[in-house]
Scaffold this motif. Structure first.
Motif, PDB file in Angstrom:
ATOM      1  N   SER A  65      34.344 -30.274   4.038  1.00  0.00           N
ATOM      2  CA  SER A  65      33.985 -29.239   3.755  1.00  0.00           C
ATOM      3  C   SER A  65      33.214 -29.418   2.136  1.00  0.00           C
ATOM      4  O   SER A  65      32.261 -28.690   1.667  1.00  0.00           O
ATOM      5  N   SER A  66      34.085 -29.916   1.318  1.00  0.00           N
ATOM      6  CA  SER A  66      33.599 -30.051  -0.073  1.00  0.00           C
ATOM      7  C   SER A  66      32.142 -30.713   0.001  1.00  0.00           C
ATOM      8  O   SER A  66      31.467 -30.302  -0.699  1.00  0.00           O
ATOM      9  N   ILE A  67      31.805 -31.778   0.761  1.00  0.00           N
ATOM     10  CA  ILE A  67      31.022 -32.552   0.831  1.00  0.00           C
ATOM     11  C   ILE A  67      29.888 -31.708   1.386  1.00  0.00           C
ATOM     12  O   ILE A  67      28.465 -31.875   0.756  1.00  0.00           O
ATOM     13  N   VAL A  68      30.179 -30.848   2.412  1.00  0.00           N
ATOM     14  CA  VAL A  68      29.017 -30.191   3.065  1.00  0.00           C
ATOM     15  C   VAL A  68      28.519 -28.997   2.282  1.00  0.00           C
ATOM     16  O   VAL A  68      27.232 -28.679   2.179  1.00  0.00           O
ATOM     17  N   PHE A  91      23.916 -21.788   5.911  1.00  0.00           N
ATOM     18  CA  PHE A  91      25.169 -22.917   6.520  1.00  0.00           C
ATOM     19  C   PHE A  91      26.048 -22.946   5.153  1.00  0.00           C
ATOM     20  O   PHE A  91      27.280 -22.997   5.546  1.00  0.00           O
ATOM     21  N   LEU A  92      25.561 -23.030   4.086  1.00  0.00           N
ATOM     22  CA  LEU A  92      26.546 -23.012   2.855  1.00  0.00           C
ATOM     23  C   LEU A  92      27.340 -21.857   2.869  1.00  0.00           C
ATOM     24  O   LEU A  92      28.559 -21.768   2.750  1.00  0.00           O
ATOM     25  N   ILE A  93      26.829 -20.463   3.134  1.00  0.00           N
ATOM     26  CA  ILE A  93      27.895 -19.350   3.104  1.00  0.00           C
ATOM     27  C   ILE A  93      28.788 -19.488   4.415  1.00  0.00           C
ATOM     28  O   ILE A  93      30.103 -19.140   4.057  1.00  0.00           O
ATOM     29  N   LEU A  94      28.224 -19.797   5.443  1.00  0.00           N
ATOM     30  CA  LEU A  94      29.303 -19.865   6.601  1.00  0.00           C
ATOM     31  C   LEU A  94      30.442 -20.869   6.319  1.00  0.00           C
ATOM     32  O   LEU A  94      31.580 -20.845   6.792  1.00  0.00           O
ATOM     33  N   SER A  95      29.851 -22.287   5.589  1.00  0.00           N
ATOM     34  CA  SER A  95      30.783 -23.205   5.125  1.00  0.00           C
ATOM     35  C   SER A  95      32.106 -22.556   4.158  1.00  0.00           C
ATOM     36  O   SER A  95      33.125 -22.838   4.165  1.00  0.00           O
ATOM     37  N   LEU A  96      31.480 -21.771   3.350  1.00  0.00           N
ATOM     38  CA  LEU A  96      32.333 -21.235   2.378  1.00  0.00           C
ATOM     39  C   LEU A  96      33.353 -20.321   2.900  1.00  0.00           C
ATOM     40  O   LEU A  96      34.453 -20.103   2.838  1.00  0.00           O
ATOM     41  N   PHE A  97      32.903 -19.440   3.836  1.00  0.00           N
ATOM     42  CA  PHE A  97      33.772 -18.491   4.494  1.00  0.00           C
ATOM     43  C   PHE A  97      34.607 -19.302   5.365  1.00  0.00           C
ATOM     44  O   PHE A  97      36.035 -18.962   5.522  1.00  0.00           O
ATOM     45  N   GLN A  98      34.398 -20.286   6.005  1.00  0.00           N
ATOM     46  CA  GLN A  98      35.233 -21.220   6.884  1.00  0.00           C
ATOM     47  C   GLN A  98      36.614 -21.650   6.126  1.00  0.00           C
ATOM     48  O   GLN A  98      37.649 -21.470   6.547  1.00  0.00           O
ATOM     49  N   VAL A  99      36.229 -22.071   5.048  1.00  0.00           N
ATOM     50  CA  VAL A  99      37.348 -22.555   3.883  1.00  0.00           C
ATOM     51  C   VAL A  99      37.799 -21.504   3.575  1.00  0.00           C
ATOM     52  O   VAL A  99      39.338 -21.619   3.166  1.00  0.00           O
ATOM     53  N   PHE A 100      37.482 -20.346   3.092  1.00  0.00           N
ATOM     54  CA  PHE A 100      38.013 -19.419   2.502  1.00  0.00           C
ATOM     55  C   PHE A 100      39.119 -18.807   3.378  1.00  0.00           C
ATOM     56  O   PHE A 100      40.130 -18.427   2.949  1.00  0.00           O
ATOM     57  N   PHE A 101      38.843 -18.576   4.573  1.00  0.00           N
ATOM     58  CA  PHE A 101      39.704 -17.922   5.535  1.00  0.00           C
ATOM     59  C   PHE A 101      40.903 -18.701   5.985  1.00  0.00           C
ATOM     60  O   PHE A 101      41.920 -18.290   5.866  1.00  0.00           O
ATOM     61  N   LEU A 102      40.639 -20.194   5.795  1.00  0.00           N
ATOM     62  CA  LEU A 102      41.725 -21.172   6.113  1.00  0.00           C
ATOM     63  C   LEU A 102      42.546 -20.765   4.970  1.00  0.00           C
ATOM     64  O   LEU A 102      43.699 -20.815   5.146  1.00  0.00           O
ATOM     65  N   CYS A 103      42.053 -21.027   3.701  1.00  0.00           N
ATOM     66  CA  CYS A 103      42.924 -20.812   2.364  1.00  0.00           C
ATOM     67  C   CYS A 103      43.502 -19.534   2.462  1.00  0.00           C
ATOM     68  O   CYS A 103      44.616 -19.190   2.006  1.00  0.00           O
ATOM     69  N   TYR A 104      42.842 -18.393   2.693  1.00  0.00           N
ATOM     70  CA  TYR A 104      43.190 -16.922   2.409  1.00  0.00           C
ATOM     71  C   TYR A 104      44.667 -16.950   3.376  1.00  0.00           C
ATOM     72  O   TYR A 104      45.692 -16.218   3.176  1.00  0.00           O
ATOM     73  N   PHE A 105      44.496 -17.378   4.673  1.00  0.00           N
ATOM     74  CA  PHE A 105      45.724 -16.997   5.578  1.00  0.00           C
ATOM     75  C   PHE A 105      46.890 -18.108   5.234  1.00  0.00           C
ATOM     76  O   PHE A 105      48.100 -17.638   5.426  1.00  0.00           O
ATOM     77  N   GLY A 106      46.445 -19.273   4.889  1.00  0.00           N
ATOM     78  CA  GLY A 106      47.590 -19.929   4.135  1.00  0.00           C
ATOM     79  C   GLY A 106      48.293 -19.379   3.193  1.00  0.00           C
ATOM     80  O   GLY A 106      49.549 -19.490   2.773  1.00  0.00           O
ATOM     81  N   ASP A 107      47.558 -18.720   2.349  1.00  0.00           N
ATOM     82  CA  ASP A 107      48.096 -17.961   1.207  1.00  0.00           C
ATOM     83  C   ASP A 107      48.837 -16.872   1.658  1.00  0.00           C
ATOM     84  O   ASP A 107      49.991 -16.415   0.961  1.00  0.00           O
ATOM     85  N   LEU A 108      48.312 -16.196   2.475  1.00  0.00           N
ATOM     86  CA  LEU A 108      49.050 -15.091   3.232  1.00  0.00           C
ATOM     87  C   LEU A 108      50.467 -15.334   3.697  1.00  0.00           C
ATOM     88  O   LEU A 108      51.434 -14.668   3.504  1.00  0.00           O
ATOM     89  N   LEU A 159      44.787 -19.873  -1.679  1.00  0.00           N
ATOM     90  CA  LEU A 159      43.540 -19.853  -2.485  1.00  0.00           C
ATOM     91  C   LEU A 159      43.490 -20.558  -3.622  1.00  0.00           C
ATOM     92  O   LEU A 159      42.056 -20.678  -4.153  1.00  0.00           O
ATOM     93  N   ASN A 160      44.343 -21.125  -4.187  1.00  0.00           N
ATOM     94  CA  ASN A 160      44.283 -22.246  -5.508  1.00  0.00           C
ATOM     95  C   ASN A 160      43.414 -23.572  -4.790  1.00  0.00           C
ATOM     96  O   ASN A 160      42.760 -24.095  -5.503  1.00  0.00           O
ATOM     97  N   ALA A 161      43.638 -23.818  -3.500  1.00  0.00           N
ATOM     98  CA  ALA A 161      43.268 -24.726  -2.838  1.00  0.00           C
ATOM     99  C   ALA A 161      41.693 -24.473  -2.658  1.00  0.00           C
ATOM    100  O   ALA A 161      40.869 -25.467  -2.826  1.00  0.00           O
ATOM    101  N   PHE A 162      41.446 -23.174  -2.304  1.00  0.00           N
ATOM    102  CA  PHE A 162      40.046 -22.824  -2.107  1.00  0.00           C
ATOM    103  C   PHE A 162      39.102 -23.151  -3.506  1.00  0.00           C
ATOM    104  O   PHE A 162      38.036 -23.541  -3.441  1.00  0.00           O
ATOM    105  N   MET A 163      39.870 -22.698  -4.513  1.00  0.00           N
ATOM    106  CA  MET A 163      39.106 -22.789  -5.705  1.00  0.00           C
ATOM    107  C   MET A 163      38.962 -24.477  -6.100  1.00  0.00           C
ATOM    108  O   MET A 163      38.013 -24.901  -6.747  1.00  0.00           O
ATOM    109  N   ARG A 164      40.014 -25.393  -5.685  1.00  0.00           N
ATOM    110  CA  ARG A 164      39.986 -26.714  -5.908  1.00  0.00           C
ATOM    111  C   ARG A 164      38.637 -27.191  -5.181  1.00  0.00           C
ATOM    112  O   ARG A 164      38.015 -28.067  -5.610  1.00  0.00           O
ATOM    113  N   VAL A 165      38.528 -26.701  -3.847  1.00  0.00           N
ATOM    114  CA  VAL A 165      37.282 -27.036  -3.226  1.00  0.00           C
ATOM    115  C   VAL A 165      36.082 -26.607  -3.533  1.00  0.00           C
ATOM    116  O   VAL A 165      35.041 -27.432  -3.874  1.00  0.00           O
TER     117      VAL A 165
END
Length: 184
Positions: A65-68, A91-108, A159-165
């Motif tokens: 995801s970082s590379i994409v 594609f960029l926006i959808l890639s950001l949302f995909q990583v964001f939701f993964l990180c959001y639910f991990g944070d939750l 969410l910290n991991a999302f910021m790192r990505v």
């Protein structure tokens, strides 16, 4: 969500006592407490199983995801054709949302699992006998350690991991832009 249900049930475990005197640790309250402890242990084991199942794919997902995100952002910035830019931008926006939701639910998951500690503290435990206090103390100590998903032990998924990505992607994008500008 299950941790939030558990949070509510723990807070409502001890009935409101109008005279604020020490209550008896009867079979009904003990049965409810044992059921809540079993459910807490089950939720911990489920979160650990999720971590085991998805830990490697989460790391691969973060790296790719970082590379994409970097390459999509680069294409958005350098391509002049509006059709291609809109394609890469979506594609960029959808890639950001995909990583964001993964990180959001991990944070939750992390926050709701540690909120059990607060629920125990707010459960009017001080109105119960010492035997109850000892039983709930173990659950309180365990709930201080967050249930979490990790990216193969490299990073917690939050969410910290999302910021790192995003930070990593931005660094790669800046490097690509510098190299592209020097070439042209």
């Amino acid at each position: 969500m299950q941790f939030q249900f558990l949070h509510y049930n723990i807070q409502e475990l001890i009935p409101v006592n109008s005279c604020n005197t020490i209550m008896a640790y009867n079979k009904e309250i003990r049965g409810k407490l044992l059921e809540l402890i079993r459910r807490h242990q089950f939720l911990i084991s489920v979160s650990e199983n999720l971590n085991v199942i998805y830990t490697q794919s989460s790391l691969v997902n973060f790296v790719i995801s970082s590379i994409v995100i970097c390459l999509s952002g680069f294409n958005v910035m350098t391509v002049k054709d509006v059709v291609y830019v809109s394609t890469f931008l979506s594609f960029l926006i959808l890639s950001l949302f995909q990583v964001f939701f993964l990180c959001y639910f991990g944070d939750l998951l992390m926050n709701s699992s540690t909120a059990i500690c607060d629920a125990i503290y707010n459960s009017r435990w001080y109105l119960m006998e010492n035997a109850f206090r000892k039983d709930i103390l173990i659950m309180h100590i365990r709930s201080r350690r967050a249930c979490k998903l990790t990216a193969w032990g490299y990073a917690n998924i939050n969410l910290n991991a999302f910021m790192r990505v995003l930070s990593t992607s931005w660094s790669y994008l800046a490097l690509l832009n510098t190299m592209y500008d020097q070439r042209n």
